[in-house]
Design a protein around this motif. Structure first.
Motif, PDB file in Angstrom:
ATOM      1  N   THR A 138      23.673  -3.938 -14.923  1.00 40.21           N
ATOM      2  CA  THR A 138      25.123  -3.840 -14.713  1.00 40.21           C
ATOM      3  C   THR A 138      25.925  -4.360 -15.904  1.00 40.21           C
ATOM      4  OG1 THR A 138      25.137  -5.979 -13.569  1.00 40.21           O
ATOM      5  CG2 THR A 138      24.936  -3.987 -12.201  1.00 40.21           C
ATOM      6  N   SER A 139      25.251  -4.750 -16.973  1.00 44.15           N
ATOM      7  CA  SER A 139      25.951  -5.155 -18.196  1.00 44.15           C
ATOM      8  C   SER A 139      25.050  -4.881 -19.393  1.00 44.15           C
ATOM      9  CB  SER A 139      26.353  -6.626 -18.155  1.00 44.15           C
ATOM     10  OG  SER A 139      25.208  -7.455 -18.079  1.00 44.15           O
ATOM     11  N   PHE A 147      30.281  -6.695 -25.292  1.00 41.60           N
ATOM     12  CA  PHE A 147      29.544  -6.867 -24.047  1.00 41.60           C
ATOM     13  C   PHE A 147      30.305  -6.088 -22.973  1.00 41.60           C
ATOM     14  CE2 PHE A 147      26.510  -9.995 -25.439  1.00 41.60           C
ATOM     15  CZ  PHE A 147      27.122 -10.547 -26.560  1.00 41.60           C
ATOM     16  N   LEU A 148      29.632  -5.097 -22.385  1.00 36.23           N
ATOM     17  CA  LEU A 148      30.302  -4.147 -21.521  1.00 36.23           C
ATOM     18  C   LEU A 148      29.704  -4.169 -20.119  1.00 36.23           C
ATOM     19  CD1 LEU A 148      30.277  -1.109 -23.995  1.00 36.23           C
ATOM     20  CD2 LEU A 148      32.128  -2.763 -23.652  1.00 36.23           C
ATOM     21  N   ALA A 149      30.559  -4.090 -19.113  1.00 35.57           N
ATOM     22  CA  ALA A 149      30.112  -3.919 -17.734  1.00 35.57           C
ATOM     23  C   ALA A 149      29.873  -2.444 -17.463  1.00 35.57           C
ATOM     24  CB  ALA A 149      31.166  -4.462 -16.779  1.00 35.57           C
ATOM     25  N   ILE A 152      21.728  -0.696 -28.133  1.00 38.20           N
ATOM     26  CA  ILE A 152      22.026  -1.130 -26.764  1.00 38.20           C
ATOM     27  C   ILE A 152      20.972  -2.167 -26.348  1.00 38.20           C
ATOM     28  CG2 ILE A 152      22.413  -0.415 -24.382  1.00 38.20           C
ATOM     29  CD1 ILE A 152      22.787   2.440 -25.437  1.00 38.20           C
ATOM     30  N   LYS A 153      21.451  -3.343 -25.890  1.00 40.32           N
ATOM     31  CA  LYS A 153      20.549  -4.395 -25.406  1.00 40.32           C
ATOM     32  C   LYS A 153      20.889  -4.689 -23.953  1.00 40.32           C
ATOM     33  CE  LYS A 153      20.195  -6.646 -29.943  1.00 40.32           C
ATOM     34  NZ  LYS A 153      20.301  -7.938 -30.685  1.00 40.32           N
ATOM     35  N   TYR A 154      19.844  -4.903 -23.156  1.00 40.86           N
ATOM     36  CA  TYR A 154      20.061  -5.211 -21.749  1.00 40.86           C
ATOM     37  C   TYR A 154      18.792  -5.851 -21.171  1.00 40.86           C
ATOM     38  CZ  TYR A 154      17.492  -0.787 -21.311  1.00 40.86           C
ATOM     39  OH  TYR A 154      16.564   0.203 -21.425  1.00 40.86           O
ATOM     40  N   TRP A 155      18.888  -6.396 -19.959  1.00 38.44           N
ATOM     41  CA  TRP A 155      17.750  -7.000 -19.261  1.00 38.44           C
ATOM     42  C   TRP A 155      17.398  -6.114 -18.071  1.00 38.44           C
ATOM     43  CZ3 TRP A 155      15.223 -11.581 -20.552  1.00 38.44           C
ATOM     44  CH2 TRP A 155      15.775 -12.282 -21.648  1.00 38.44           C
ATOM     45  N   SER A 156      16.124  -5.803 -17.928  1.00 34.70           N
ATOM     46  CA  SER A 156      15.695  -4.935 -16.840  1.00 34.70           C
ATOM     47  C   SER A 156      14.228  -5.204 -16.492  1.00 34.70           C
ATOM     48  CB  SER A 156      15.869  -3.460 -17.239  1.00 34.70           C
ATOM     49  OG  SER A 156      15.348  -2.590 -16.247  1.00 34.70           O
TER      50      SER A 156
END
Length: 225
Positions: free
Chosen positions: A40-41, A72-74, A219-223
């Motif tokens: 979600t972010s 940092f984007l939602a 693009i970086k994110y946690w999943s």
């Protein structure tokens, strides 16, 4: 699309359930990107296309680096976003006119960043400019000085192209993939693709300037997926 990094933090403790890992994707061409179901972010590093090198009867200026920004984007889980990658600007082929401005890059409608402007002619007075951490192009050397180096940019992207040099004077060096300026003996370099950096400036009325490099999106994110 490349998966550049996967760092597992599951051995650091915490509650039950699937452990999320940090993932990084490098987007190098315009395409659709879909957020994983548990994301979600995102952190986005975006770079516009670099400007093309300038043409001058004496020494042209280097193209400016594309703007580089971090946000940092939602996002909504499983939402789709069009990632637009700005193209590099073309080197100019008409005397004393600037090269083309690089294209803008964007992450859907949430974040947009501009390209660098093209380097100009008229010796030391015109050079491409970058904004928002993109490096300026180096100015051309003229009859009695070396061409100047491009600006550094940010996070390895958006460097300026080097200014042209004439006869026994050295051309400027491009930064972070930006093109080095031309000399009387050789053409300027194009900027590296997906660097967002500027092309090198032309030397006098003989050798060509360089084209700017296309932009990029990281693009970086946690999943856990």
């Amino acid at each position: 699309m490349e998966n550049l990094m996967a760092i597992n933090f599951s051995d650091l403790g915490g509650g039950g359930g699937a452990s999320k890992i940090e993932k990084t994707e490098k987007i190098t061409s315009t395409q659709s990107w879909t957020a994983p179901a548990d994301v979600t972010s995102v952190e986005v590093i975006l770079c516009g296309g670099g400007g093309g090198g300038g043409y001058a009867y004496i020494d042209g200026g280097g193209g400016g680096g594309g703007s580089v920004g971090q946000a940092f984007l939602a996002v909504t889980a499983e939402s789709s976003h069009t990632i637009t990658i700005g193209g590099g600007g073309a080197a100019d082929t008409s005397a004393n006119n600037p090269g083309s401005t690089g294209g803008s890059s964007s992450f859907g409608s949430l974040y947009t960043i501009t390209g660098g402007t093209g380097g100009g002619g008229n010796e030391r007075f015109w050079y491409g400019t970058g904004s928002q951490l993109g490096g300026n192009g180096g100015s051309g050397g003229g009859n009695q000085t070396n061409g100047l180096n491009g600006g550094m940019g940010f996070q390895g992207y958006g460097g300026g192209g080097g200014g042209g040099g004439k006869q026994n004077f050295y051309p400027g060096t491009g930064q972070n993939g930006g093109g080095t300026g031309a000399t009387t003996q050789r053409n300027a370099e194009d900027s590296r693709a997906n660097s967002g950096s500027g092309g090198g400036g032309k030397s006098d009325n003989r050798n060509a300037g360089g084209n700017g490099g296309s932009g990029v999106c990281i693009i970086k994110y946690w999943s856990a997926l």
